[in-house]
Design an enzyme around this catalytic site. Structure first.
Site, PDB file in Angstrom:
ATOM      1  CB  ALA A  65      -0.898  -0.022   1.228  1.00  4.91           C
ATOM      2  N   GLY A 108       0.790  -5.188   1.030  1.00  5.66           N
ATOM      3  CA  GLY A 108      -0.469  -5.339   0.299  1.00  5.66           C
ATOM      4  C   GLY A 108      -0.270  -6.008  -1.051  1.00  5.66           C
ATOM      5  CD  GLU A 111      -2.250  -7.848   3.297  1.00  3.42           C
ATOM      6  OE1 GLU A 111      -2.098  -6.645   3.016  1.00  3.42           O
ATOM      7  OE2 GLU A 111      -2.818  -8.246   4.319  1.00  3.42           O
ATOM      8  CD  GLU A 131       2.284  -5.516   5.729  1.00  4.95           C
ATOM      9  OE1 GLU A 131       3.192  -6.357   5.934  1.00  4.95           O
ATOM     10  OE2 GLU A 131       1.418  -5.659   4.834  1.00  4.95           O
TER      11      GLU A 131
HETATM   12  N1  DAK Z   1       4.510   3.407  -0.696  1.00  6.41           N
HETATM   13  C1  DAK Z   1       4.853   4.598  -1.249  1.00  6.41           C
HETATM   14  N2  DAK Z   1       5.990   4.782  -1.938  1.00  6.41           N
HETATM   15  C2  DAK Z   1       6.827   3.742  -2.053  1.00  6.41           C
HETATM   16  C3  DAK Z   1       6.538   2.467  -1.498  1.00  6.41           C
HETATM   17  C4  DAK Z   1       5.302   2.312  -0.799  1.00  6.41           C
HETATM   18  N3  DAK Z   1       4.881   1.130  -0.286  1.00  6.41           N
HETATM   19  N4  DAK Z   1       7.569   1.636  -1.777  1.00  6.41           N
HETATM   20  C5  DAK Z   1       8.455   2.354  -2.485  1.00  6.41           C
HETATM   21  N5  DAK Z   1       8.015   3.617  -2.661  1.00  6.41           N
HETATM   22  C6  DAK Z   1       8.685   4.713  -3.364  1.00  6.41           C
HETATM   23  C7  DAK Z   1       9.878   5.229  -2.584  1.00  6.41           C
HETATM   24  O1  DAK Z   1       9.466   6.159  -1.586  1.00  6.41           O
HETATM   25  C8  DAK Z   1      10.691   5.875  -3.675  1.00  6.41           C
HETATM   26  O2  DAK Z   1      10.115   7.120  -3.997  1.00  6.41           O
HETATM   27  P1  DAK Z   1      11.059   8.429  -4.230  1.00  6.41           P
HETATM   28  O3  DAK Z   1      11.884   8.562  -3.028  1.00  6.41           O
HETATM   29  O4  DAK Z   1      11.866   8.066  -5.466  1.00  6.41           O
HETATM   30  O5  DAK Z   1      10.073   9.533  -4.452  1.00  6.41           O
HETATM   31  C9  DAK Z   1      10.456   4.941  -4.877  1.00  6.41           C
HETATM   32  O6  DAK Z   1       9.250   4.232  -4.574  1.00  6.41           O
HETATM   33  C10 DAK Z   1      11.584   3.930  -5.054  1.00  6.41           C
HETATM   34  O7  DAK Z   1      11.758   3.239  -3.834  1.00  6.41           O
HETATM   35  P2  DAK Z   1      13.198   2.983  -3.159  1.00  6.41           P
HETATM   36  O8  DAK Z   1      14.130   4.121  -3.466  1.00  6.41           O
HETATM   37  O9  DAK Z   1      12.967   2.658  -1.726  1.00  6.41           O
HETATM   38  O10 DAK Z   1      13.682   1.689  -3.979  1.00  6.41           O
HETATM   39  P3  DAK Z   1      14.692   0.559  -3.518  1.00  6.41           P
HETATM   40  O11 DAK Z   1      14.947  -0.256  -4.724  1.00  6.41           O
HETATM   41  O12 DAK Z   1      15.860   1.153  -2.773  1.00  6.41           O
HETATM   42  O13 DAK Z   1      13.865  -0.310  -2.436  1.00  6.41           O
HETATM   43  C11 DAK Z   1      11.936  -1.556  -1.610  1.00  6.41           C
HETATM   44  C12 DAK Z   1      12.808  -1.117  -2.847  1.00  6.41           C
HETATM   45  C13 DAK Z   1      10.702  -2.229  -2.162  1.00  6.41           C
HETATM   46  C14 DAK Z   1      12.730  -2.552  -0.778  1.00  6.41           C
HETATM   47  C15 DAK Z   1      11.595  -0.296  -0.748  1.00  6.41           C
HETATM   48  O14 DAK Z   1      11.042   0.714  -1.601  1.00  6.41           O
HETATM   49  C16 DAK Z   1      10.607  -0.570   0.336  1.00  6.41           C
HETATM   50  O15 DAK Z   1      10.932  -1.150   1.397  1.00  6.41           O
HETATM   51  N6  DAK Z   1       9.340  -0.140   0.170  1.00  6.41           N
HETATM   52  C17 DAK Z   1       8.312  -0.205   1.173  1.00  6.41           C
HETATM   53  C18 DAK Z   1       7.768  -1.623   1.292  1.00  6.41           C
HETATM   54  C19 DAK Z   1       6.719  -1.720   2.383  1.00  6.41           C
HETATM   55  O16 DAK Z   1       6.961  -1.395   3.555  1.00  6.41           O
HETATM   56  N7  DAK Z   1       5.539  -2.216   2.024  1.00  6.41           N
HETATM   57  C20 DAK Z   1       4.402  -2.381   2.968  1.00  6.41           C
HETATM   58  C21 DAK Z   1       3.525  -1.155   2.901  1.00  6.41           C
HETATM   59  S1  DAK Z   1       2.198  -1.250   4.098  1.00  6.41           S
HETATM   60  C22 DAK Z   1      -5.477  -1.960   4.249  1.00  6.41           C
HETATM   61  C23 DAK Z   1      -5.007  -3.220   4.117  1.00  6.41           C
HETATM   62  C24 DAK Z   1      -3.674  -3.447   3.814  1.00  6.41           C
HETATM   63  C25 DAK Z   1      -2.786  -2.407   3.666  1.00  6.41           C
HETATM   64  C26 DAK Z   1      -3.266  -1.130   3.786  1.00  6.41           C
HETATM   65  C27 DAK Z   1      -4.608  -0.888   4.088  1.00  6.41           C
HETATM   66  N8  DAK Z   1      -6.889  -1.720   4.596  1.00  6.41           N
HETATM   67  C28 DAK Z   1      -7.724  -2.860   4.944  1.00  6.41           C
HETATM   68  C29 DAK Z   1      -7.459  -0.431   4.512  1.00  6.41           C
HETATM   69  C30 DAK Z   1      -1.407  -2.699   3.341  1.00  6.41           C
HETATM   70  C31 DAK Z   1      -0.379  -2.069   3.915  1.00  6.41           C
HETATM   71  C32 DAK Z   1       0.973  -2.154   3.303  1.00  6.41           C
HETATM   72  O17 DAK Z   1       1.201  -2.754   2.298  1.00  6.41           O
END
Ligand code: DAK
Length: 257
Positions: A65, A108, A111, A131
């Site tokens: 997400a 997500g 998921e 998360e």
């Molecule tokens: N959200 C927003 N932006 C993201 C992102 C994300 N999840 N993942 C990456 N980006 C953005 C980065 O901020 C960066 O943007 P700029 O800085 O260039 O503006 C760009 O994508 C490139 O990312 P990185 O520079 O970090 O790239 P790397 O190759 O170094 O790293 C990575 C890749 C995938 C390891 C890293 O980006 C990372 O750890 N990303 C976050 C992964 C994460 O934590 N995912 C879980 C998110 S929480 C719901 C149900 C479920 C959910 C929500 C609501 N409801 C029932 C309402 C789910 C929640 C989630 O998924």
């Protein structure tokens, strides 16, 4: 129909949806989720499509997400956000869904992949629920589906200690159907979708429903529903055609009736 965050195509009888937010690693913002569900529902109603494939790019299926979008949300915001039941609509899609996963498949993103009926992974795929690093847990069935797919031990490590699975591990732990080279993962998924799309549509629909029900109900109840679904298929023209074709030693011609 033109979308802002996804691309849609048809490949034979397979409907393909590609996430298309490369700058944010295909993170799911509100718009992308709404478009994904809309496109799936449209393919679900389209008689020329028999199965759907969801994919990202070679680098990333989806990084979860959109963290920037939800960072300052309150609990009430999050609850209301979900009021259209976007994730529930995804679960209600009747035709088979195949996730073609390469690169990161996180949060997500994982998921959504697990809500699909099958996952074809490229050798570079990496699966995780990070998360915990954000001070939360999966919120769309991740804890439940992971535990059922890979078992408690591995699911626990993934959810509370951000263990990431390689494609090979994901295969070994039954999270994915198969692992293939990155050059062919999408072709493999489209081939599989077209193979399924060539089968008896009512039986495919029923088979998908019943296998998924195995994860939601008790054995006896599920087996009773399965038996009713089995009897019901004997009212279809396709059951008569399928069995007649076998006896006459020819290929069946399915009508989906
Ligand atoms: N959200 C927003 N932006 C993201 C992102 C994300 N999840 N993942 C990456 N980006 C953005 C980065 O901020 C960066 O943007 P700029 O800085 O260039 O503006 C760009 O994508 C490139 O990312 P990185 O520079 O970090 O790239 P790397 O190759 O170094 O790293 C990575 C890749 C995938 C390891 C890293 O980006 C990372 O750890 N990303 C976050 C992964 C994460 O934590 N995912 C879980 C998110 S929480 C719901 C149900 C479920 C959910 C929500 C609501 N409801 C029932 C309402 C789910 C929640 C989630 O998924």
């Amino acid at each position: 129909m033109s979308y802002s965050f996804i691309l849609t195509e048809k490949h034979g009888k397979a409907g393909l949806i590609r996430f298309n937010r490369p700058d944010a690693l295909n993170a799911f913002n509100r718009g992308l989720m709404a478009e994904l569900v809309q496109a799936l529902e449209d393919f679900d109603k389209d008689d020329s499509v028999g199965a759907m494939v969801i994919t990202g790019s070679d680098r990333v299926f989806a990084a979860g997400a959109d963290i920037k979008e939800m960072a300052s949300a309150s609990a009430i915001d999050m609850m209301l956000e979900d009021k259209l039941g976007i994730w529930d609509r995804l679960r209600r899609i009747k035709k088979p869904l195949i996730a073609a996963v390469s690169g990161w498949c996180l949060g997500g993103g994982n998921e959504v992949a697990m809500m699909c009926d099958m996952i074809i992974a490229s050798e570079t795929a990496k699966f995780g629920q990070p998360e915990i690093n954000l001070g939360v847990i999966p919120g769309s069935g991740g804890t439940q589906r992971l535990a059922k797919a890979v078992g408690k031990a591995i699911a626990m490590e993934m959810v509370i200690n951000n263990r990431t699975l390689s494609a090979e591990e994901a295969y070994r732990f039954s999270l994915v159907n198969r692992v293939v080279p990155v050059e062919v993962y999408l072709d493999e998924a489209l081939k599989l979708a077209n193979e399924i799309a060539a089968r008896a549509p009512l039986a495919v629909r029923s088979g998908k429903e019943m296998v998924n029900q195995a994860f939601e109900t008790f054995l006896e109840e599920g087996a009773a529903d399965e038996r009713r679904a089995f009897y019901f298929l004997f009212s279809s023209e396709d059951q008569k055609e399928g069995m007649r074709a076998f006896i006459e030693k020819r290929d069946p011609e399915w009508k989906g009736r």
